[in-house]
Structures are given as C-alpha cells and as structure tokens.
Design a protein around this motif. Structure first.
Motif, PDB file in Angstrom:
ATOM      1  N   ASP A  30       0.844  -1.582  -0.177  1.00 20.33           N
ATOM      2  CA  ASP A  30      -0.047  -0.598   0.048  1.00 20.33           C
ATOM      3  C   ASP A  30       0.770   1.527   0.218  1.00 20.33           C
ATOM      4  O   ASP A  30       0.410   2.797   0.094  1.00 20.33           O
ATOM      5  N   THR A  31       1.986   1.248   0.714  1.00 22.71           N
ATOM      6  CA  THR A  31       2.657   2.660   1.005  1.00 22.71           C
ATOM      7  C   THR A  31       4.343   2.302   0.325  1.00 22.71           C
ATOM      8  O   THR A  31       4.762   1.297   0.742  1.00 22.71           O
ATOM      9  N   LEU A  32       4.947   2.777  -0.399  1.00 22.28           N
ATOM     10  CA  LEU A  32       6.679   2.753  -0.196  1.00 22.28           C
ATOM     11  C   LEU A  32       7.459   3.639   0.757  1.00 22.28           C
ATOM     12  O   LEU A  32       6.798   4.559  -0.055  1.00 22.28           O
ATOM     13  N   VAL A  33       8.062   3.074   0.850  1.00 28.19           N
ATOM     14  CA  VAL A  33       9.144   4.294   1.793  1.00 28.19           C
ATOM     15  C   VAL A  33       9.961   4.290   1.635  1.00 28.19           C
ATOM     16  O   VAL A  33      10.688   3.241   1.755  1.00 28.19           O
ATOM     17  N   LEU A  34      10.608   6.020   1.062  1.00 24.89           N
ATOM     18  CA  LEU A  34      12.073   5.994   0.312  1.00 24.89           C
ATOM     19  C   LEU A  34      13.177   6.782   1.420  1.00 24.89           C
ATOM     20  O   LEU A  34      12.931   7.855   0.868  1.00 24.89           O
ATOM     21  N   PRO A  35      13.736   6.578   1.828  1.00 29.98           N
ATOM     22  CA  PRO A  35      15.106   7.257   2.006  1.00 29.98           C
ATOM     23  C   PRO A  35      15.479   8.271   0.267  1.00 29.98           C
ATOM     24  O   PRO A  35      15.920   8.370   0.270  1.00 29.98           O
TER      25      PRO A  35
ATOM     26  N   ALA B 216      16.031   8.118  -6.386  1.00 28.72           N
ATOM     27  CA  ALA B 216      15.078   8.450  -5.217  1.00 28.72           C
ATOM     28  C   ALA B 216      14.075   8.656  -5.964  1.00 28.72           C
ATOM     29  O   ALA B 216      12.730   8.558  -6.346  1.00 28.72           O
ATOM     30  N   ALA B 217      14.636  10.057  -7.332  1.00 30.02           N
ATOM     31  CA  ALA B 217      13.115  10.471  -7.720  1.00 30.02           C
ATOM     32  C   ALA B 217      12.298   9.827  -8.333  1.00 30.02           C
ATOM     33  O   ALA B 217      10.987   9.918  -9.154  1.00 30.02           O
ATOM     34  N   ARG B 218      13.337   8.734  -9.594  1.00 25.33           N
ATOM     35  CA  ARG B 218      12.935   8.193 -11.033  1.00 25.33           C
ATOM     36  C   ARG B 218      12.040   7.483 -10.140  1.00 25.33           C
ATOM     37  O   ARG B 218      11.271   6.509 -10.485  1.00 25.33           O
ATOM     38  N   VAL B 219      12.144   6.541  -8.834  1.00 27.37           N
ATOM     39  CA  VAL B 219      12.025   5.801  -8.167  1.00 27.37           C
ATOM     40  C   VAL B 219      10.323   6.449  -7.103  1.00 27.37           C
ATOM     41  O   VAL B 219       9.099   5.660  -7.508  1.00 27.37           O
ATOM     42  N   LEU B 220      10.476   7.624  -7.309  1.00 26.21           N
ATOM     43  CA  LEU B 220       9.121   8.157  -5.984  1.00 26.21           C
ATOM     44  C   LEU B 220       7.874   8.435  -7.522  1.00 26.21           C
ATOM     45  O   LEU B 220       6.660   8.328  -6.687  1.00 26.21           O
TER      46      LEU B 220
ATOM     47  N   LEU C 270       0.197   4.389  -5.729  1.00 18.10           N
ATOM     48  CA  LEU C 270       1.486   3.786  -4.774  1.00 18.10           C
ATOM     49  C   LEU C 270       1.384   4.773  -3.561  1.00 18.10           C
ATOM     50  O   LEU C 270       1.345   5.546  -4.058  1.00 18.10           O
ATOM     51  N   ALA C 271       1.209   4.815  -2.277  1.00 17.18           N
ATOM     52  CA  ALA C 271       1.370   5.956  -1.631  1.00 17.18           C
ATOM     53  C   ALA C 271       2.332   5.868  -1.420  1.00 17.18           C
ATOM     54  O   ALA C 271       3.112   5.188  -1.236  1.00 17.18           O
ATOM     55  N   THR C 272       3.547   7.201  -1.238  1.00 22.11           N
ATOM     56  CA  THR C 272       4.585   7.652  -0.878  1.00 22.11           C
ATOM     57  C   THR C 272       5.156   8.339   0.177  1.00 22.11           C
ATOM     58  O   THR C 272       4.263   9.678   0.219  1.00 22.11           O
ATOM     59  N   VAL C 273       6.311   8.046   0.927  1.00 25.31           N
ATOM     60  CA  VAL C 273       6.079   8.542   1.994  1.00 25.31           C
ATOM     61  C   VAL C 273       7.973   8.565   2.056  1.00 25.31           C
ATOM     62  O   VAL C 273       9.128   7.801   1.508  1.00 25.31           O
ATOM     63  N   ALA C 274       8.915   9.694   1.732  1.00 26.36           N
ATOM     64  CA  ALA C 274      10.187  10.513   2.251  1.00 26.36           C
ATOM     65  C   ALA C 274      10.539  10.949   3.073  1.00 26.36           C
ATOM     66  O   ALA C 274      10.070  10.742   3.893  1.00 26.36           O
ATOM     67  N   ASN C 275      12.024   9.411   3.179  1.00 27.26           N
ATOM     68  CA  ASN C 275      12.270  10.088   5.221  1.00 27.26           C
ATOM     69  C   ASN C 275      13.756  10.357   4.393  1.00 27.26           C
ATOM     70  O   ASN C 275      14.639  10.112   3.816  1.00 27.26           O
ATOM     71  N   THR C 276      14.379  11.194   5.210  1.00 28.00           N
ATOM     72  CA  THR C 276      15.664  11.661   5.969  1.00 28.00           C
ATOM     73  C   THR C 276      15.816  12.548   6.472  1.00 28.00           C
ATOM     74  O   THR C 276      15.444  12.925   7.484  1.00 28.00           O
ATOM     75  N   GLN C 277      17.650  11.836   6.641  1.00 29.64           N
ATOM     76  CA  GLN C 277      17.587  12.124   7.986  1.00 29.64           C
ATOM     77  C   GLN C 277      18.542  13.011   8.660  1.00 29.64           C
ATOM     78  O   GLN C 277      19.075  14.015   7.391  1.00 29.64           O
TER      79      GLN C 277
END
Length: 297
Positions: free
Chosen positions: A112-117, A130-134, A142-149
């Motif tokens: 349902d959701t993809l979380v990508l760093p 990451a831009a291509r994948v998202l 897919l719902a998409t969530v980006a994560n940055t440290q």
C-alpha cells in the motif's frame, strides 16, 4: 492493551515489522541488530501466521512493514503480501532503498505504501535515483513517503531532498534526527536548534503543497512552532532471521528506549511525544526537556 517487559508495561503492538533482507543501507539506525542472513519465504509466512493468530499474542497485528534492500525484487513478494492479507492484515508498507526499485511496476507493487530514504550530505546523495523511483511508485498508485535523516552533514543540502519530495508528489515526508546507537552515530547529531533553523526553511514549501510533514527523534518541547509534528511512534513487533516468533523484539523497549523526566508529566504534549535520549540530554548545548503549556482557549 499492555504487555509487560523488563522495562515495564508498554503498549502491545498492532504492527509487525519483518526485515526480509540482511542488507539495509540508508536506513535509520535505531538500535536493531544486524541479522546474520535474509529470511526465506517459509519463515516469513510462519511469522505472519504467528502474529496474526489471536491465541498467540492476545492481540493480532493488523499492519505489516517489510524492510530490506532487495525486498521489492523478491519473487515471493506478491505471495507474501497476499498471504498477509488473507490473515487479516489491512495495511502493508515497504521500506526499501533505490537499489532494487528502478523497474517498479504495478504488478510488482502489491503493497500500500512505499517509504524511501532521500539521502543527502557528505556521505553521498541518492536523490536522482530516488526521484525516478518515487515518480514510478506514484504512477502505479502507491502512496509514497520520503524519509531524510537530520544528520549534521545533511543540513546544508536538506532543501534538495525537499525539492525531490515536492517534484515527485510524495504524500508525506519525515525528517528523522539520528538515534544515539553508538558513538559514531551520536557524533553526527547536530544541536537541535541548528536542525530546527534549517527545518524552518524547508518545511513551509512542503506544507504549502499539502505534504504531511513529521519530525521524529526530537522531543516536542524542542521543536518550537513545529511541536505538533513530533508525533508518537507506534510500537511494533520486530522480526528478523535471528528473532522470530516468540523471540521477536518489541520496538519499545528492546530496540529503542526514550527517556522522559518528571517535567513531562505536566506537559500538554506528553501524550503525543516520545521523549528523548539520555545521551543527548547530557550535552549542555542540546537543550533540556521542559513542559509545554496548553494553548489558551
């Protein structure tokens, strides 16, 4: 519903995280051990069945998180997701890297959701991939969530990660302060005031575009006007090849242990804040926990 641990009572999880693959570069290091191997199909199915059985844990899980680089290209991913749904799992989230997602297609995205760093900073960047994948994930629904440290080396280029999130139409973006899992990791942590100063530059454009923003790893009382973004981390069972079924870890407190002081009991945001880490509280320049007053009516 509570479950008892050596650290006291914690919320009994409704979420199961299974680390399918041994490799998981780019992940947020929260203290989970590195497994000795990846998990075969039979073991994953066995653990899904174990944690969705009410008689086993008293409270069957309703959501599943799958993680590890290579998870998206596993030939059994569709089978595993279908089995989980047949066992009553309502939501499936995939945490993955860009390494095996360039060929993302609808028939290979049963989650349902993809979380990508989104990685930026001195250690390198994955923004182009990451831009291509998202974009591909959004194209297949897919719902998409980006994560940055929020490591110190990433702060000067944090705006670049936000621009990728905006350009690819992610639904949510999470900024995660580094967890003090070891000396090297805690050395990457910038003073919260410095991180907040950069967030003040990158958060408003995200909010204006309707992106849900969350900030993890920092207490609400140190986030100023962004205190409401702190949120409460949901507890979960954590399974890998070395910690299965009854040997699974509980995210709180086996993997992560936040600290709260007496002042937190009088804080208006106590119920929506994890607290912080004792390691950082011992650093004079990092601030102190303090109670936040409820807003005036």
């Amino acid at each position: 519903m509570l479950t008892w641990t050596p650290a006291g009572a914690v919320e009994r999880p409704r979420v199961l995280q299974i680390r399918l693959q041994r490799s998981y570069p780019g992940r947020v290091r929260a203290g989970a051990p590195v497994p000795t191997r990846s998990m075969p199909t039979s073991e994953v199915r066995d653990n899904v069945e174990w944690f969705t059985a009410a008689s086993t844990r008293g409270r069957p899980v309703e959501a599943l998180v799958l993680s590890g680089v290579g998870a998206a290209s596993r030939p059994d991913l569709g089978e595993l997701c279908g089995f989980a749904r047949s066992r009553g799992v309502a939501r499936i989230t995939l945490h993955a890297g860009v390494e095996d997602l360039d060929g993302l297609r609808a028939d290979r995205a049963p989650v349902d959701t993809l979380v990508l760093p989104l990685q930026v900073g001195e250690s390198g960047s994955n923004l182009a991939a990451a831009a291509r994948v998202l974009s591909a994930a959004r194209a297949v629904g897919l719902a998409t969530v980006a994560n940055t440290q929020l490591v110190a080396g990433a702060l000067p280029t944090l705006a670049g990660a936000a621009r990728v999130a905006l350009a690819t139409g992610v639904g949510a973006m999470t900024f995660t302060y580094p967890f003090p899992v070891d000396v090297a990791a805690s050395g990457e942590a910038p003073p919260p005031a410095r991180a907040l100063a950069v967030l003040r530059e990158v958060v408003p454009p995200l909010q204006a575009a309707g992106v849900r923003v969350a900030i993890r790893g920092l207490p609400a009382c140190l986030l100023g006007e962004y205190a409401a973004m702190a949120g409460k981390t949901q507890n979960r069972w954590y399974v890998d090849a070395d910690h299965q079924r009854e040997r699974a870890l509980c995210f709180f407190p086996d993997v992560v242990a936040f600290h709260k002081g007496d002042e937190c009991r009088f804080c208006a945001l106590n119920e929506r804040c994890d607290g912080w880490f004792a390691t950082y509280l011992r650093r004079p320049a990092f601030g102190r926990l303090h109670a936040v007053d409820a807003p005036s009516p």
